[in-house]
Design a protein around this motif. Structure first.
Motif, short mmCIF file in Angstrom:
data_model
loop_
_atom_site.label_atom_id
_atom_site.label_comp_id
_atom_site.label_asym_id
_atom_site.label_seq_id
_atom_site.Cartn_x
_atom_site.Cartn_y
_atom_site.Cartn_z
N ALA A 132 0.83 -1.21 0.00
CA ALA A 132 0.00 0.00 0.00
C ALA A 132 0.87 1.25 0.00
CB ALA A 132 -0.93 0.00 1.21
N TRP A 133 1.92 1.24 0.79
CA TRP A 133 2.81 2.41 0.85
C TRP A 133 3.49 2.64 -0.50
CZ3 TRP A 133 2.80 6.15 4.22
CH2 TRP A 133 3.86 7.06 4.25
N GLU A 134 3.92 1.55 -1.14
CA GLU A 134 4.55 1.68 -2.45
C GLU A 134 3.57 2.24 -3.48
OE1 GLU A 134 5.94 -2.22 -3.28
OE2 GLU A 134 7.67 -2.09 -1.92
N ARG A 135 2.30 1.79 -3.40
CA ARG A 135 1.29 2.32 -4.32
C ARG A 135 1.05 3.81 -4.08
NH1 ARG A 135 -3.43 -2.42 -4.67
NH2 ARG A 135 -2.09 -4.00 -5.66
N MET A 136 1.04 4.19 -2.82
CA MET A 136 0.86 5.61 -2.50
C MET A 136 2.00 6.45 -3.05
SD MET A 136 -1.83 6.85 -1.09
CE MET A 136 -1.11 8.40 -0.61
N LEU A 137 3.22 5.99 -2.83
CA LEU A 137 4.38 6.72 -3.33
C LEU A 137 4.33 6.87 -4.85
CD1 LEU A 137 7.22 5.14 -1.15
CD2 LEU A 137 6.35 7.48 -0.99
N GLY A 168 1.61 6.59 -6.88
CA GLY A 168 0.47 7.39 -7.32
C GLY A 168 0.67 8.87 -7.07
N VAL A 169 1.13 9.21 -5.87
CA VAL A 169 1.34 10.62 -5.55
C VAL A 169 2.45 11.21 -6.41
CG1 VAL A 169 2.00 12.25 -3.74
CG2 VAL A 169 0.46 10.36 -3.21
N ASP A 170 3.48 10.43 -6.66
CA ASP A 170 4.57 10.91 -7.52
C ASP A 170 4.04 11.24 -8.92
OD1 ASP A 170 7.41 11.44 -7.90
OD2 ASP A 170 7.40 9.69 -9.22
N ALA A 191 1.28 11.86 6.48
CA ALA A 191 1.40 12.70 5.30
C ALA A 191 2.80 13.32 5.20
CB ALA A 191 0.34 13.79 5.33
N LEU A 192 3.33 13.76 6.32
CA LEU A 192 4.67 14.36 6.32
C LEU A 192 5.73 13.32 5.97
CD1 LEU A 192 4.37 16.61 9.51
CD2 LEU A 192 4.27 17.32 7.10
N ARG A 193 5.55 12.09 6.47
CA ARG A 193 6.50 11.02 6.14
C ARG A 193 6.46 10.71 4.65
NH1 ARG A 193 5.26 4.73 7.13
NH2 ARG A 193 6.99 3.88 5.89
N LEU A 194 5.28 10.60 4.10
CA LEU A 194 5.16 10.30 2.67
C LEU A 194 5.83 11.38 1.83
CD1 LEU A 194 2.28 8.69 0.80
CD2 LEU A 194 3.13 10.85 -0.06
N ARG A 195 5.59 12.63 2.19
CA ARG A 195 6.20 13.73 1.44
C ARG A 195 7.73 13.64 1.53
NH1 ARG A 195 8.13 18.99 1.82
NH2 ARG A 195 7.42 20.37 0.13
N ALA A 196 8.25 13.33 2.72
CA ALA A 196 9.71 13.22 2.89
C ALA A 196 10.28 12.10 2.03
CB ALA A 196 10.04 13.00 4.36
N GLU A 197 9.58 10.96 1.96
CA GLU A 197 10.09 9.83 1.18
C GLU A 197 10.04 10.11 -0.32
OE1 GLU A 197 8.86 5.92 2.17
OE2 GLU A 197 9.00 6.24 4.33
N LEU A 198 9.20 11.05 -0.73
CA LEU A 198 9.16 11.46 -2.14
C LEU A 198 10.21 12.51 -2.45
CD1 LEU A 198 5.31 11.66 -2.80
CD2 LEU A 198 6.93 10.06 -3.84
N GLN A 242 5.82 21.09 -4.99
CA GLN A 242 4.41 21.26 -5.33
C GLN A 242 3.48 20.57 -4.34
OE1 GLN A 242 5.30 23.78 -7.83
NE2 GLN A 242 3.18 23.17 -8.10
N LEU A 243 4.00 19.70 -3.48
CA LEU A 243 3.15 18.92 -2.58
C LEU A 243 3.13 19.54 -1.19
CD1 LEU A 243 1.40 16.41 -2.12
CD2 LEU A 243 3.49 15.14 -1.55
#
Length: 497
Positions: free
Chosen positions: A134-139, A141-143, A172-179, A184-185
């Motif tokens: 799920a985390w990989e899909r989020m990364l 998709g958001v990318d 949300a902050l963690r996801l943004r950091a990993e991207l 723009q996010l």
């Protein structure tokens, strides 16, 4: 036109007006005193899959401009993509393609409307899906969505949502950091969600997210319960929350989010605004310094010189003669939306907005019989910036200036000054210019290079004669081997030419 005198730009979500036509909802919100709107794309409100989407965008953009409403785009429609399953598919689904396509369309729409941001969320974790996948899909998709937003210059706001995979601000902050912390996010924060599930108060969440905060949703909630409530019926400390927004210098849209209150939308919206205004005095910051940024001033934080100038005109209306020329030096001349409109042709400039404020006060303070002469003198003896200020404020003045205003608009349209031409074709011209003069004004925009987004009421007033004139103009340019402006082509395409 909504003019903001509060330290925050307060809006309301159209998902709380689901039983209203969109144009009616926007009129009601502006009439109540809101200065922004959170626009949820849905089958009943600006359907992103409509065949006439381009025409709808032009019409909605014109109305937002006429009403002076800032806008954020929301993507939380329940059954837009799947008539059987709410909010499906999501970025976590096995086949997220429809969601990605929708979010791309939302970014395009956000760019066309000049939206502050496009807001979105993760979706709930499917029961049979491993959290790592799920985390990989989020990364992924958001990318993909970030790449689209970057290409179009649109900000994104990722919203932590109770019950979703990305549920907390920390997620949300963690996801943004990993991207890689893409510029723009940003973050959309619903303060009610903070009450429901966050370990910290809404005010503390605001402080934590402050550097990335691009969109705020306002509502009340009870701890542990994801139910959007009217203010005062949950456990949100509204005054402290608003105080935190002002404290961190938030200048974006802060919109009421009550998606289950459409049955009584106007009354609920009225009560909500009253509650927000009542809570704001405790949130009002110290008077801004003279070095306050133009963006902050344009977003509702009053420049001290402007406040004093308004008071001076109320005491002595003749003072406008010495104050009007000084506006640019005192409050700045930057474009209000520099990232979208660097020359201020469509949305105007900081000094345009300040001059409109002064003329609004003048209209309330000056005798009706003398007002047309005073407005004419400010225009005739002013420089280009002062003339623009008069033109952009005409629709705020009493009807006694209508005849004089038409003469000033016609004078501006005889010039080749792009900013004057753009300012001339605002809400006043849409209402007061006759069809012949208005059509020639639109054609003048095409000739000198003013984007037609600056023309208020274009969709409503376009007729067969204007289409004929534009077709002739396009044919002349093609015959001369010159490029036809995109705006002209779009008018002809929408007319089936």
């Amino acid at each position: 036109m909504a003019v903001n005198s509060l330290p925050l730009d307060l809006g309301y979500g159209t998902n709380g007006f689901a039983n209203h036509r969109l144009d009616d909802a926007l009129e009601v919100l502006a009439d109540l005193g809101y200065t922004s709107v959170a626009l949820t794309l849905d089958h009943c409100h600006l359907d992103p899959f409509a065949d006439d989407l381009s025409a709808q965008l032009r019409r909605v953009g014109d109305q937002l401009g006429r009403l002076g409403l800032r806008v954020v785009v929301e993507t939380g429609a329940r059954y837009l993509l799947d008539p059987y399953r709410k909010h499906h598919p999501t970025l976590l689904s096995d086949e997220p393609g429809p969601r990605l396509d929708f979010l791309r369309r939302a970014v395009l729409i956000g760019g066309e409307l000049g939206a502050e941001c496009v807001s979105f969320w993760s979706g709930a974790l499917p029961a049979d899906l491993d959290t790592r996948i799920a985390w990989e899909r989020m990364l992924s998709g958001v990318d993909t969505v970030v790449a689209e937003a970057t290409a179009r210059g649109v900000r994104l706001g990722l919203e932590p949502e109770p019950g979703h995979f990305v549920a907390h601000l920390a997620d949300a902050l963690r996801l943004r950091a990993e991207l890689g912390d893409p510029e723009q996010l940003g973050i959309t924060l619903d303060v009610g969600h903070c009450v429901a599930i966050e370990p910290s108060s809404a005010a503390d969440c605001i402080r934590q997210a402050a550097p990335l905060l691009v969109n705020v949703q306002l509502d009340d909630m009870m701890p542990g319960v994801h139910e959007h409530l009217e203010f005062g019926t949950g456990q949100l400390d509204l005054a402290a929350t608003l105080a935190a927004l002002v404290e961190v210098g938030y200048t974006g849209v802060a919109a009421v989010e009550l998606p289950r209150h459409s049955h009584a939308a106007p009354d609920v919206a009225r009560r909500s605004l009253a509650a927000l205004r009542a809570a704001l005095p405790a949130a009002t910051p110290p008077v801004a310094s003279a070095s306050a940024t133009p963006v902050a001033e344009a977003s509702g934080v009053d420049h001290p010189w402007l406040v004093e100038a308004e008071q001076a005109i109320r005491s002595d209306p003749a003072a406008v003669g010495r104050l009007f020329p000084a506006v640019g030096r005192k409050v700045g001349r930057a474009a209000l939306r520099p990232e979208l409109d660097p020359e201020g042709l469509v949305h105007g400039t900081v000094d345009d907005l300040a001059r409109a404020r002064l003329l609004g006060v003048l209209g309330e303070s000056f005798s009706p019989d003398r007002l047309p002469g005073e407005i004419t003198a400010l225009y005739r003896y002013g420089d280009a910036a002062e003339r623009r200020g008069v033109l952009r404020a005409l629709h705020l003045l009493p009807d006694t200036v209508a005849d004089a205003g038409r003469e000033l608009v016609e004078d501006a349209l005889r010039t080749n000054d792009l900013r004057l031409v753009a300012a001339a074709l605002g809400p006043f011209a849409a209402r007061c210019l006759d069809a012949h003069a208005w059509r020639h004004g639109v054609l003048k925009c095409l000739f000198v290079g003013v984007p037609l987004a600056a023309v208020t009421g274009l969709a409503e007033r376009t007729d067969g004669e204007l289409v004929r004139m534009v077709a002739d103009y396009a044919a002349e340019r093609e015959a001369a081997g010159r490029e036809v402006p995109v705006d002209a082509t779009q008018i002809l395409q929408e007319a089936g030419r």
